[in-house]
Every structure is written in structure tokens, then in C-alpha cells.
Enzyme design. Structure first.
Site, PDB file in Angstrom:
ATOM      1  N   ARG A 283      13.880 -22.027   2.861  1.00 49.26           N
ATOM      2  CA  ARG A 283      13.191 -22.935   1.936  1.00 49.26           C
ATOM      3  C   ARG A 283      14.157 -23.940   1.295  1.00 49.26           C
ATOM      4  O   ARG A 283      13.752 -25.037   0.921  1.00 49.26           O
ATOM      5  CB  ARG A 283      12.432 -22.148   0.874  1.00 49.26           C
ATOM      6  CG  ARG A 283      11.368 -21.245   1.509  1.00 49.26           C
ATOM      7  CD  ARG A 283      10.279 -20.862   0.555  1.00 49.26           C
ATOM      8  NE  ARG A 283       9.588 -19.676   1.037  1.00 49.26           N
ATOM      9  CZ  ARG A 283       8.630 -19.669   1.966  1.00 49.26           C
ATOM     10  NH1 ARG A 283       8.247 -20.798   2.524  1.00 49.26           N
ATOM     11  NH2 ARG A 283       8.061 -18.547   2.339  1.00 49.26           N
TER      12      ARG A 283
ATOM     13  N   GLN B 257       5.731  -7.842  -3.493  1.00 51.51           N
ATOM     14  CA  GLN B 257       6.311  -6.931  -2.492  1.00 51.51           C
ATOM     15  C   GLN B 257       6.379  -5.519  -3.042  1.00 51.51           C
ATOM     16  O   GLN B 257       6.029  -4.552  -2.365  1.00 51.51           O
ATOM     17  CB  GLN B 257       7.705  -7.419  -2.084  1.00 51.51           C
ATOM     18  CG  GLN B 257       7.646  -8.750  -1.331  1.00 51.51           C
ATOM     19  CD  GLN B 257       9.016  -9.328  -1.028  1.00 51.51           C
ATOM     20  OE1 GLN B 257      10.029  -8.823  -1.511  1.00 51.51           O
ATOM     21  NE2 GLN B 257       9.042 -10.387  -0.249  1.00 51.51           N
TER      22      GLN B 257
ATOM     23  N   ASP C 119       7.934 -19.434  -4.512  1.00 50.05           N
ATOM     24  CA  ASP C 119       8.639 -19.891  -3.305  1.00 50.05           C
ATOM     25  C   ASP C 119       8.697 -21.411  -3.201  1.00 50.05           C
ATOM     26  O   ASP C 119       9.427 -21.957  -2.370  1.00 50.05           O
ATOM     27  CB  ASP C 119       7.966 -19.315  -2.048  1.00 50.05           C
ATOM     28  CG  ASP C 119       8.149 -17.806  -1.952  1.00 50.05           C
ATOM     29  OD1 ASP C 119       9.076 -17.270  -2.586  1.00 50.05           O
ATOM     30  OD2 ASP C 119       7.361 -17.164  -1.237  1.00 50.05           O
TER      31      ASP C 119
ATOM     32  N   LYS D 149      16.307 -14.165  -4.320  1.00 51.29           N
ATOM     33  CA  LYS D 149      15.578 -14.488  -3.086  1.00 51.29           C
ATOM     34  C   LYS D 149      16.584 -14.509  -1.920  1.00 51.29           C
ATOM     35  O   LYS D 149      17.673 -13.959  -2.033  1.00 51.29           O
ATOM     36  CB  LYS D 149      14.837 -15.815  -3.236  1.00 51.29           C
ATOM     37  CG  LYS D 149      13.744 -15.775  -4.291  1.00 51.29           C
ATOM     38  CD  LYS D 149      12.637 -14.821  -3.888  1.00 51.29           C
ATOM     39  CE  LYS D 149      11.558 -14.706  -4.949  1.00 51.29           C
ATOM     40  NZ  LYS D 149      10.576 -13.678  -4.627  1.00 51.29           N
TER      41      LYS D 149
ATOM     42  N   LYS E  60       2.781 -16.604   6.059  1.00 51.12           N
ATOM     43  CA  LYS E  60       3.766 -15.553   6.369  1.00 51.12           C
ATOM     44  C   LYS E  60       3.362 -14.238   5.706  1.00 51.12           C
ATOM     45  O   LYS E  60       3.402 -13.186   6.344  1.00 51.12           O
ATOM     46  CB  LYS E  60       5.150 -16.018   5.887  1.00 51.12           C
ATOM     47  CG  LYS E  60       6.276 -15.073   6.207  1.00 51.12           C
ATOM     48  CD  LYS E  60       7.591 -15.800   6.269  1.00 51.12           C
ATOM     49  CE  LYS E  60       8.201 -16.088   4.911  1.00 51.12           C
ATOM     50  NZ  LYS E  60       8.655 -14.869   4.210  1.00 51.12           N
TER      51      LYS E  60
END
Ligand code: S3P
Length: 428
Positions: free
Chosen positions: A387, A168, A314, A341, A21
Site C-alpha cells: 500500500r 483479524q 488501510d 502493519k 482481499k
């Protein structure tokens, strides 16, 4: 939608997990800035990447979908158009944060928003350094929540030490740096995924790294690329844990990205006693790729601390599932980032595992699990988080009664075929 899972026999065979991703987002966004056509093979087809594609199309970028391959007609560094509408990033933190950096460099007005979850996630971490560079950028909630309004252009050079470990934010700053007067230096005390650095360097950006310091200097143009996106280790993680936990399993996961800044899950599971081999390792498009072979093995507890957290951030929800089955105590520390998240993943993991009969204690920056009891069964929530939904699916394979996962459609954010793949890998 809800999905019901009950204990299954061993997982066997080959699972081709969806494409990475993080690399897919970057292919679309960076490809749009190149001088010429970028061809991307194996782009991830999932909601988050569609959000990035829609936003780039909203700025005049042509993206041709030819099935196996997508082609992005780059508009050059200075060719994006002012969007005529709000850019909707959906559920995607990577889209909104990378685009805020990119848009800070554009001489036009843009507005970025997203779904309910994204509008609750902190944006000051990216807005503050962009303001230091001189960007006109504002947001709801005293400059912290989307929608974000960006009036870009006229960026100055800065040196910025990252207060939170976030790829990010780092990527947003590097993108803004491409448009700044003399370039910028980002200092990253805790290394995070480096896909942006690898890709921008391959495109000819003036990017260099010296220890913790990453330096980007403006260039006239970026070269287009031919990219083959590897399998996503964050999606492979669900099968690494499932096959480790269900006795008699052996699963091959071919062509998975094993970039060291992402592969903490392999180190952690091996530290718990898992049997994972990385076969045929090679470099593809500037990223290390390998075939992962996982065979079931008894697991023991582990302590994971701040230094390893960014490389498996993650994967912590599914690692918690492994810890619940593992013998002995496990601790996760220094993972407060999990609270911001797609949902508060510390709360979500603790609530769900407690509902399944696991002995788990929430801490401000992680959790403590006294493992070995496994799962009794019950109803759990995805909290709209892909997730969390998938981690609960893995728990279902070893539970004593069935598990019902509510809002299980959340998986479409990164892995639309997850329930089908899990079902085909596990024998009845
Ligand atoms: C990502 C970075 C990580 C990760 C997210 C994807 C990226 O977020 O959790 O799923 O593609 O750069 P942070 O930068 O907030 O740590």
C-alpha cells in the site's frame, strides 16, 4: 524493481479493481470448514490469498482452480489434517491471525510462520486471548512473534473485550469459538470490518450480535457457499484519490464492496470536498456492493480521529497523498495501529512525503500535513509494503518532477496489475 512515474493528464474510463482481499481469505478458509463444495467467483489472485490457499492445502484441503471460479472441497469442521510441514503465511497478517484461531481448535500440532515483515508483527494480541481459552500456543519473543507453535483442542468458553480494534483478532477468536465448549462472547468497543460475521452467519454458524457483543456458539456443521467476491475498496481507494487529484478526471469503478465497516475512505474524501457517487448499490452474497464514480474536485484539509480510523485503516497512506495536495492542514489521530502493519506506515508515509517536499510532522499515533504544496518529485521506498508503493504511485501522477518508487513489485501482495491499470487510466 523500481517504477518511475511522472505527471499525467486526466484519468478517464473504467477500472475494474481486483477482488476484495479480506473476503477472499475468508472464502478460502471458511469454505474449507464447510460440509460440501464452496464455489468462489472472482477470488483475488494475489500473493496474500495464495498464502491462505497454500496453508489450507497443507492441511489436506483440495482447492480446484478453474480460472473464473475456484472450488473448495470442504472437509467439515473436524476434517482438517495435521500439516506435515510448517505453514507459511508469507506477508499475510490475515492468514496468520485467522489461522491461529482456527488451529487453536484443532487437536493437532501446527507451526505458522511468514516472511521477514510478518515475523516482526505483534501476535500477542491473538495469542493471549487464545491462551485464556486454554489453547497451547507459543511464539518467539516471549509469545509475541512468529513462528507460532499451536497445540490445539480443549477450548473453554470466555468473554473477551478487545483491547485493540482488529478484525483479524476478532475473526481468530470467532473461529476458535466454533470449537470451544460453550461458545464465546467477543466485545468490540470499536467496530471493525464484519466480513467474518456476515460469512459465518450465512454458513449457518450460531452467531448473533447485540450492540458491541458478538456471540458465537458451536454448531455441528457449516453449509457450503456460492460466493461472488466484490471489488476491493482498499484497491479502489488509489483511483478515488488519483482521479480526485488530477483535474479533468472521471473514473468509474464498478462492483466495489461498500460495506460500511470498510467505506470510511468515501466519507473522508467527501469530507475533503471530493466528488464520489455510489451508483447501483445492491447486496451480493451478504455484502453491499456499488459502482463508484469519481470526478476530480479541489480538496481541503481534514482531521481524522479514532472513531473513523478502523473503517479506513488501510487507506491512510493514500489519504496522506490526498492531504498533501489538499489546501490547509490535515491531521490523523488515533491511528497507532498503522505502526504494526506490513511496515510502520506512519514512519514510511512521513519519510516518503518529506522526501517529496511535503510539510509533514510525525506524531505517535498519526501525522500532521500542511497541504497545498503538492509533490516536488524524488525517490521513495515502498519498504516492501504494497500500500505504500501504490500510494506513492498516485503521488507520482501530480508531481512536478518524476517520482521513482523502489521495490515497487510489493504491489503483488494485493494488486498485481496496479502499475498497468494506473498507466492505462491516466492519459499522457
Ligand atoms: C484485515 C484487517 C485489518 C486490515 C488488514 C485486513 C482483515 O487488520 O488492516 O489489511 O482482513 O481482517 P487488523 O485486524 O490488524 O486491523
Amino acid at each position: 524493481m523500481q517504477t518511475v512515474i511522472s505527471a499525467r493528464g486526466p484519468l478517464k474510463g473504467t477500472v475494474r479493481v481486483p477482488s476484495d482481499k479480506s473476503i477472499s481469505h475468508r472464502s478460502v478458509i471458511f469454505g474449507a470448514l464447510a460440509e460440501g463444495r464452496t464455489r468462489v467467483e472472482n477470488l483475488l489472485r494475489a500473493d496474500d490469498v495464495h498464502s491462505s490457499m497454500d496453508c489450507m492445502r497443507g492441511m489436506g484441503v483440495q482447492i480446484e482452480d478453474r480460472g473464473e471460479v475456484i472450488e473448495i472441497k470442504g472437509r467439515g469442521l473436524f476434517g482438517l489434517q495435521e500439516p506435515v510441514d510448517v505453514l507459511n503465511c508469507g506477508n499475510s497478517g490475515t492468514t496468520i491471525r485467522l489461522l491461529s484461531g482456527l488451529l487453536a481448535g484443532q487437536g493437532f500440532l501446527s507451526i505458522l510462520t511468514g516472511d521477514g515483515s510478518l515475523r516482526r508483527r505483534p501476535m500477542a494480541r491473538v495469542i493471549n486471548p487464545l491462551r485464556l481459552m486454554g489453547a497451547g500456543i507459543d511464539a518467539r519473543g516471549d509469545g509475541n512473534y512468529a513462528p507460532l507453535v499451536v497445540r490445539g483442542g480443549g477450548l473453554k468458553s470466555i468473554e473477551y473485550t478487545m483491547p485493540v480494534a482488529s478484525a483479524q483478532v476478532k475473526s481468530a477468536l470467532l473461529l476458535a469459538g466454533l470449537y470451544s465448549e460453550g461458545g464465546i462472547d467477543v466485545i468490540e468497543p470499536k467496530a471493525t470490518r464484519d466480513h467474518t460475521e456476515r460469512m459465518l452467519r450465512a454458513m449457518g454458524a450460531g452467531l448473533s450480535q447485540d450492540g458491541e457483543r458478538i456471540r458465537i456458539r458451536p454448531v455441528e456443521k457449516l453449509q457450503p457457499m456460492e460466493i461472488t467476491v466484490p471489488g476491493d475498496i482498499s484497491s479502489a481507494a488509489f483511483f478515488l484519490v488519483a482521479a480526485s487529484l488530477v483535474p479533468g478526471s472521471e473514473v468509474l469503478l464498478p462492483g466495489v464492496g461498500v460495506n460500511p465497516t470498510r467505506a470510511g475512505i468515501v466519507t473522508a474524501l467527501r469530507g475533503m470536498g471530493a466528488d464520489i457517487q455510489v451508483l447501483n448499490q445492491k447486496e451480493e452474497g451478504g455484502e453491499p456492493v456499488g459502482d463508484l464514480l469519481v470526478t476530480s474536485a479541489p480538496l481541503r484539509g481534514i482531521t481524522l480521529e479514532a472513531d473513523i480510523i478502523p473503517s479506513l485503516i488501510d487507506e491512510l497512506p493514500v489519504l496522506a497523498v490526498a492531504m498533501a495536495v489538499a489546501e490547509g492542514e490535515s491531521r490523523v489521530k488515533g491511528a497507532a495501529e498503522l505502526r504494526v502493519k506490513e511496515t510502520d506506515r506512519i514512519k514510511a508515509v512521513c519519510a516518503n512525503l518529506a522526501a517529496l517536499g511535503v510539510d509533514i510532522t510525525e506524531t505517535p499515533d498519526g501525522f500532521i500535513i500542511r497541504g497545498g504544496r503538492g509533490f516536488a518529485g524524488g525517490t521513495v521506498e515502498s519498504f516492501g509494503d504494497h500500500r505504500i508503493a501504490m500510494a506513492m504511485g498516485v503521488a507520482g501522477l501530480t508531481c512536478r518532477r518524476e517520482i521513482i518508487v523502489r521495490e515497487s513489485e510489493a504491489v503483488s501482495v494485493s494488486y498485481p496489475g496496479f502499475w498497468k491499470d494506473l498507466d492505462s487510466a491516466a492519459s499522457v
